[in-house]
Design a protein around this motif. Sequence first.
Motif, PDB file in Angstrom:
ATOM      1  N   LYS A  25       0.955  -8.225  -6.142  1.00  0.00           N
ATOM      2  CA  LYS A  25       1.167  -7.206  -4.932  1.00  0.00           C
ATOM      3  C   LYS A  25       2.546  -6.610  -5.176  1.00  0.00           C
ATOM      4  N   ILE A  26       2.751  -5.472  -4.620  1.00  0.00           N
ATOM      5  CA  ILE A  26       3.992  -4.740  -4.349  1.00  0.00           C
ATOM      6  C   ILE A  26       3.872  -4.191  -3.019  1.00  0.00           C
ATOM      7  N   GLU A  27       5.145  -3.893  -2.468  1.00  0.00           N
ATOM      8  CA  GLU A  27       5.576  -3.148  -1.192  1.00  0.00           C
ATOM      9  C   GLU A  27       4.533  -1.736  -1.051  1.00  0.00           C
ATOM     10  N   SER A  28       4.560  -0.850  -1.881  1.00  0.00           N
ATOM     11  CA  SER A  28       4.031   0.370  -1.837  1.00  0.00           C
ATOM     12  C   SER A  28       3.310   0.826  -3.192  1.00  0.00           C
ATOM     13  N   GLY A  29       2.598   1.610  -2.934  1.00  0.00           N
ATOM     14  CA  GLY A  29       1.651   2.201  -4.222  1.00  0.00           C
ATOM     15  C   GLY A  29       0.129   2.371  -3.771  1.00  0.00           C
ATOM     16  N   PRO A  30      -0.652   2.378  -4.623  1.00  0.00           N
ATOM     17  CA  PRO A  30      -2.158   2.548  -4.285  1.00  0.00           C
ATOM     18  C   PRO A  30      -2.523   1.150  -3.535  1.00  0.00           C
ATOM     19  N   TYR A  31      -3.707   1.405  -2.877  1.00  0.00           N
ATOM     20  CA  TYR A  31      -4.076   0.254  -2.181  1.00  0.00           C
ATOM     21  C   TYR A  31      -5.121  -0.331  -3.169  1.00  0.00           C
ATOM     22  N   PHE A  32      -4.888  -1.883  -3.011  1.00  0.00           N
ATOM     23  CA  PHE A  32      -5.905  -2.951  -3.394  1.00  0.00           C
ATOM     24  C   PHE A  32      -6.473  -3.351  -2.272  1.00  0.00           C
ATOM     25  N   LEU A  33      -7.754  -2.625  -1.967  1.00  0.00           N
ATOM     26  CA  LEU A  33      -8.580  -2.999  -0.705  1.00  0.00           C
ATOM     27  C   LEU A  33      -9.030  -4.323  -0.557  1.00  0.00           C
ATOM     28  N   SER A  34      -9.113  -4.967   0.458  1.00  0.00           N
ATOM     29  CA  SER A  34      -9.704  -6.443   0.861  1.00  0.00           C
ATOM     30  C   SER A  34     -10.967  -6.460   1.482  1.00  0.00           C
ATOM     31  N   ILE A  35     -11.764  -7.480   1.469  1.00  0.00           N
ATOM     32  CA  ILE A  35     -12.828  -7.380   2.208  1.00  0.00           C
ATOM     33  C   ILE A  35     -12.498  -7.715   3.761  1.00  0.00           C
ATOM     34  N   SER A  36     -11.338  -8.141   3.974  1.00  0.00           N
ATOM     35  CA  SER A  36     -10.548  -8.460   5.360  1.00  0.00           C
ATOM     36  C   SER A  36     -10.397  -7.169   6.004  1.00  0.00           C
ATOM     37  N   GLY A  41     -17.510  -1.556  10.707  1.00  0.00           N
ATOM     38  CA  GLY A  41     -17.797  -0.130  10.258  1.00  0.00           C
ATOM     39  C   GLY A  41     -16.549   0.631   9.844  1.00  0.00           C
ATOM     40  N   LYS A  42     -15.565   0.050   9.880  1.00  0.00           N
ATOM     41  CA  LYS A  42     -14.140   0.924   9.745  1.00  0.00           C
ATOM     42  C   LYS A  42     -13.518  -0.015   8.602  1.00  0.00           C
ATOM     43  N   LEU A  43     -12.753   1.017   8.197  1.00  0.00           N
ATOM     44  CA  LEU A  43     -11.646   0.419   7.005  1.00  0.00           C
ATOM     45  C   LEU A  43     -10.235   0.483   7.751  1.00  0.00           C
ATOM     46  N   ASP A  44      -9.734  -0.858   7.618  1.00  0.00           N
ATOM     47  CA  ASP A  44      -8.418  -1.084   8.363  1.00  0.00           C
ATOM     48  C   ASP A  44      -7.475  -1.394   6.999  1.00  0.00           C
ATOM     49  N   LEU A  45      -6.601  -0.238   6.741  1.00  0.00           N
ATOM     50  CA  LEU A  45      -5.821  -0.504   5.608  1.00  0.00           C
ATOM     51  C   LEU A  45      -4.748  -1.393   5.995  1.00  0.00           C
ATOM     52  N   SER A  46      -4.363  -1.697   6.957  1.00  0.00           N
ATOM     53  CA  SER A  46      -3.127  -2.476   7.356  1.00  0.00           C
ATOM     54  C   SER A  46      -3.457  -4.059   6.754  1.00  0.00           C
ATOM     55  N   LYS A  47      -4.602  -4.424   6.434  1.00  0.00           N
ATOM     56  CA  LYS A  47      -5.166  -5.540   5.995  1.00  0.00           C
ATOM     57  C   LYS A  47      -5.121  -5.554   4.275  1.00  0.00           C
ATOM     58  N   SER A  48      -4.620  -4.543   3.550  1.00  0.00           N
ATOM     59  CA  SER A  48      -4.934  -4.320   2.253  1.00  0.00           C
ATOM     60  C   SER A  48      -3.542  -4.200   1.661  1.00  0.00           C
ATOM     61  N   ALA A  49      -3.360  -4.906   0.329  1.00  0.00           N
ATOM     62  CA  ALA A  49      -2.252  -4.776  -0.361  1.00  0.00           C
ATOM     63  C   ALA A  49      -1.919  -4.000  -1.039  1.00  0.00           C
ATOM     64  N   HIS A  50      -0.768  -3.621  -1.701  1.00  0.00           N
ATOM     65  CA  HIS A  50      -0.563  -2.491  -2.697  1.00  0.00           C
ATOM     66  C   HIS A  50      -0.492  -3.101  -4.319  1.00  0.00           C
ATOM     67  N   LEU A  51      -0.617  -2.128  -5.031  1.00  0.00           N
ATOM     68  CA  LEU A  51      -0.400  -2.412  -6.519  1.00  0.00           C
ATOM     69  C   LEU A  51       0.259  -1.302  -7.219  1.00  0.00           C
ATOM     70  N   ASP A  53       0.970   1.889 -10.235  1.00  0.00           N
ATOM     71  CA  ASP A  53       0.104   2.516 -10.965  1.00  0.00           C
ATOM     72  C   ASP A  53      -0.337   1.862 -12.308  1.00  0.00           C
ATOM     73  N   VAL A  54       0.385   1.264 -12.827  1.00  0.00           N
ATOM     74  CA  VAL A  54      -0.306   0.644 -14.253  1.00  0.00           C
ATOM     75  C   VAL A  54      -1.310  -0.120 -13.905  1.00  0.00           C
ATOM     76  N   ASP A  55      -1.236  -1.241 -12.802  1.00  0.00           N
ATOM     77  CA  ASP A  55      -2.276  -2.092 -12.516  1.00  0.00           C
ATOM     78  C   ASP A  55      -3.506  -1.200 -11.707  1.00  0.00           C
ATOM     79  N   PHE A  56      -3.326   0.250 -11.258  1.00  0.00           N
ATOM     80  CA  PHE A  56      -4.380   0.635 -10.816  1.00  0.00           C
ATOM     81  C   PHE A  56      -5.127   1.262 -11.846  1.00  0.00           C
ATOM     82  N   ALA A  57      -4.645   1.764 -12.850  1.00  0.00           N
ATOM     83  CA  ALA A  57      -5.402   2.176 -14.057  1.00  0.00           C
ATOM     84  C   ALA A  57      -6.349   1.106 -14.717  1.00  0.00           C
ATOM     85  N   LYS A  58      -5.660   0.147 -14.618  1.00  0.00           N
ATOM     86  CA  LYS A  58      -6.669  -0.927 -15.328  1.00  0.00           C
ATOM     87  C   LYS A  58      -7.762  -1.392 -14.093  1.00  0.00           C
TER      88      LYS A  58
END
Length: 441
Positions: A25-36, A41-51, A53-58
């Motif tokens: 996990k890093i401070e900023s970047g693409p979101y790594f979504l979490s089931i929390s 019925g809504k997506l609360d991105l404040s509960k998701s971490a960041h990863l 760009d290299v990990d995002f491609a993977k």
Amino acid sequence: MSFNRMLTIGDIAKVFDGPHATPKKIESGPYFLSISSLENGKLDLSKSAHLSDVDFAKWTRRVTPEAGDILFSYETRLGEVAMMPAGITACLGRRMGLLRPDRTKILPEYLLYAYQSNAFQEIIRAKTIHGATVDRIALKELPSFPIQVPPLPEQQKIVDILKGYDRKLVLNLETNQTLEQMAQAIFKSWFVDFGPVKAKMNGEQPEGMDAAIASLFPEKLVESELGLIPEGWKIQTIKSLSEKISKGTTPSKKDLASATDEPSIRFIKVKDINGQGEILRGKLETIPDSIHTTKLKRSILEKEDILFSIAGTIGRVAIVDQDLDNVNTNQAVAFIRLKNKQTYLPLVYMAMRENRLQQKAISSIVQGVQANLSLANVGDMEVLLPPEDILNLWNKQYSSILQMIKNNFAQSRQLASLRDTLLPKLLSGEIELSKIEALNE
């Protein structure tokens, strides 16, 4: 054309799986979504971490979430779902799946509502595999799950009707956020920054106050264990203001299995308290009354008890409303029963939500299997008490704001209940769309 057309998930969408590990996990970047992040019925991105760009491609080799995809949990928090919004770069998190709707057959918004319907949630419950540690649904079986799918024009009408209710719910939420900000601004000015006192010390008229109200505040700050505070104000612990501070208990599986009466008493957990101080009634679990009045009698809640989460998510605060009198709670929730609720409830409730006591709670956390806070820590929290005339003025101002917030919460619960009642009837064609459309107009 029939509304009662039953298809399967595999007929109307492709099913994708997320990664089975977690990247760094890093401070900023693409979101790594979490089931929390999936909530009502809504997506609360404040509960998701960041990863990175290299990990995002993977982590997007299987699938990259797109706007309109339906995100869901297939392990723990079963039944939770949300739609992927536009303009977000993200990958699926662990235990998260994705449905990509075939838009020639089903609208993404309709699929979201249909997934949340009682009928489909019952199918999920029926197909749930109860493991030793987690409950799950088998993704390979998900394409065979039946789902009600009317023709596209009817889907659009259903979506338009239900979105009308959702817009009102959003409006109520935004109104409450504004009211909350007003209350926090007053509280911070009076009880944190001591704005009226400092203004008078500088020979100025306190902003937004008439002379009569300003005269209630002193013109001097004095030293205390909390630093400088207004002259004549006192520091009291929550314990000293309370009749009782305790916490709940989780009933044992043995007790639940041996109970002869049906579960009927609502049971509050931390997940049922949101960040706005609302107790979410919709998904409250229930326990038998026979356990509630015996094994768990020490944690029977009363109206106007203050709840404070002390395990897992620390620091959630709520007030027990009249309709929740005589419910129960578990060991992750502490409750504070004040001696004089009418006098101290508005002040103590707001103080416990304010940054100073929230930070004190965080600094007192004991790290174990699960982060937790002791009841002694809760009782030792210190509240700044002004003289009676200022306290009465605060109570009058905040109580009116709090009542408006509670009224909006209550209206939103009614709207959500009506929407959820309409949902299966709309999906099945039991209610004529034209009649509902006319009523909404």
